[in-house]
Design a protein around this motif. Structure first.
Motif, PDB file in Angstrom:
ATOM      1  N   ALA A 170      -6.775  47.159  10.277  1.00  0.00           N
ATOM      2  CA  ALA A 170      -7.744  47.659  10.584  1.00  0.00           C
ATOM      3  C   ALA A 170      -7.979  48.547  10.150  1.00  0.00           C
ATOM      4  O   ALA A 170      -8.990  49.254   9.935  1.00  0.00           O
ATOM      5  CB  ALA A 170      -6.137  48.780  11.513  1.00  0.00           C
ATOM      6  N   ARG A 171      -7.253  48.833   8.918  1.00  0.00           N
ATOM      7  CA  ARG A 171      -7.227  49.217   7.123  1.00  0.00           C
ATOM      8  C   ARG A 171      -8.341  49.298   6.975  1.00  0.00           C
ATOM      9  O   ARG A 171      -9.169  50.323   6.122  1.00  0.00           O
ATOM     10  CB  ARG A 171      -6.116  49.566   6.959  1.00  0.00           C
ATOM     11  N   MET A 172      -8.898  47.635   6.540  1.00  0.00           N
ATOM     12  CA  MET A 172     -10.034  46.893   6.169  1.00  0.00           C
ATOM     13  C   MET A 172     -11.450  47.399   7.123  1.00  0.00           C
ATOM     14  O   MET A 172     -12.525  47.474   6.353  1.00  0.00           O
ATOM     15  CB  MET A 172      -9.976  45.410   6.143  1.00  0.00           C
ATOM     16  N   ASP A 173     -11.183  47.292   8.501  1.00  0.00           N
ATOM     17  CA  ASP A 173     -12.500  47.947   9.270  1.00  0.00           C
ATOM     18  C   ASP A 173     -12.650  49.792   9.083  1.00  0.00           C
ATOM     19  O   ASP A 173     -13.240  49.604  10.305  1.00  0.00           O
ATOM     20  CB  ASP A 173     -12.073  47.914  10.574  1.00  0.00           C
ATOM     21  N   GLY A 174     -11.598  50.264   8.657  1.00  0.00           N
ATOM     22  CA  GLY A 174     -11.619  51.416   8.493  1.00  0.00           C
ATOM     23  C   GLY A 174     -11.412  52.765   8.915  1.00  0.00           C
ATOM     24  O   GLY A 174     -11.759  53.633   9.523  1.00  0.00           O
TER      25      GLY A 174
END
Length: 272
Positions: A170-174
């Motif tokens: 989720a963090r990689m997806d912003g």
């Protein structure tokens, strides 16, 4: 043969301890359906004509509904407010730990086991100064503070079990921290949150020390009502038993229907 014997012994021991634990509830039920004269008879009466007079007296003369409402309101509100504070704290400690996180958690948990009488005088003076004595708001705040350390610990151990891969994706997806907390952490930890809420609501409902010392007729809970049956003339055993039975009945029903959640809430972090 040896295994069957061991099983029978364990079963018999389990039934013995179960009946031993249930006996006070059974005796309380018997006393509640007696008259005051029957309740203090010697030897105790096992066979008698049951009566509902004590229940009628508690409901009518002693305003049971008002005290039950105070118990329900303070336990539910204190749990809701506590969750609103404990959830962000547990989330921060679980996913953004520092070197002092574990030490802080241990300190928070240890504060829960401080004897209440040690803090009674300063809390009583503060409540008197701010006009919180014998108020629902005062008891709600006290119950919330009483359960907050346990809430933080239980929620922390629950959140630590969430898979890190989902959060990292989720963090990689912003996803921001707020979106991560709202759309991922909360849905995945619903069971743990519910279990924590149930455990703390039961403890708030059963709390008597702070209810007796900070409450009275206006904001008293069922614990205060039960204690009121002690007088210089003695104890009104039948009414006391009826009030006690009516006080524990709702929480026993809740415990019966939510056994799994209560056990889960009380054993978070016990087994890794």
């Amino acid at each position: 043969m040896h295994k069957h014997t061991t099983l029978h012994i364990r079963t018999a021991a389990a039934w013995f301890f179960a009946l031993l634990l249930f006996f006070p509830i059974f005796w309380l039920g018997l006393m509640a359906f007696k008259t005051e004269a029957q309740a203090i008879s010697t030897p105790p009466l096992l066979f008698f004509s049951p009566t509902l007079q004590s229940f009628r007296d508690v409901m009518a003369r002693d305003h049971y509904v008002g005290y039950a409402f105070n118990s329900l309101l303070t336990s539910v509100l204190s749990t809701a407010i506590g969750l609103a504070i404990a959830l962000p704290a547990a989330y921060s400690m679980a996913f953004f730990p520092t070197r002092g996180t574990i030490g802080l958690l241990k300190f928070i948990l240890s504060s829960r086991y401080m004897p209440g009488v040690g803090a009674l005088m300063p809390i009583y003076i503060c409540y008197q100064y701010f006009g919180l004595l014998d108020s629902r708001a005062g008891l709600t705040v006290m119950f919330m503070l009483m359960n907050l350390p346990i809430m933080i610990w239980l929620l922390y151990t629950n959140l630590r079990e969430l898979p890190r891969e989902i959060l990292e994706a989720a963090r990689m997806d912003g996803a921001t921290v707020l979106h991560e907390f709202r759309h991922i952490v909360l849905p995945l930890s619903t069971g743990g949150i519910a279990s924590t809420a149930l455990v703390c609501m039961v403890w708030a409902w059963n709390e008597s020390f702070w209810s007796l010392n900070l409450g009275a007729a206006n904001a008293g809970t069922l614990a205060w009502l039960i204690a009121s049956y002690s007088s210089p003339e003695g104890l009104f055993w039948a009414k006391l038993s009826a009030a006690s039975l009516m006080a524990i009945a709702p929480i026993m029903a809740l415990g019966w229907f939510c056994q799994k959640q209560l056990v889960q809430g009380m054993t978070f972090g016990a087994v890794k």
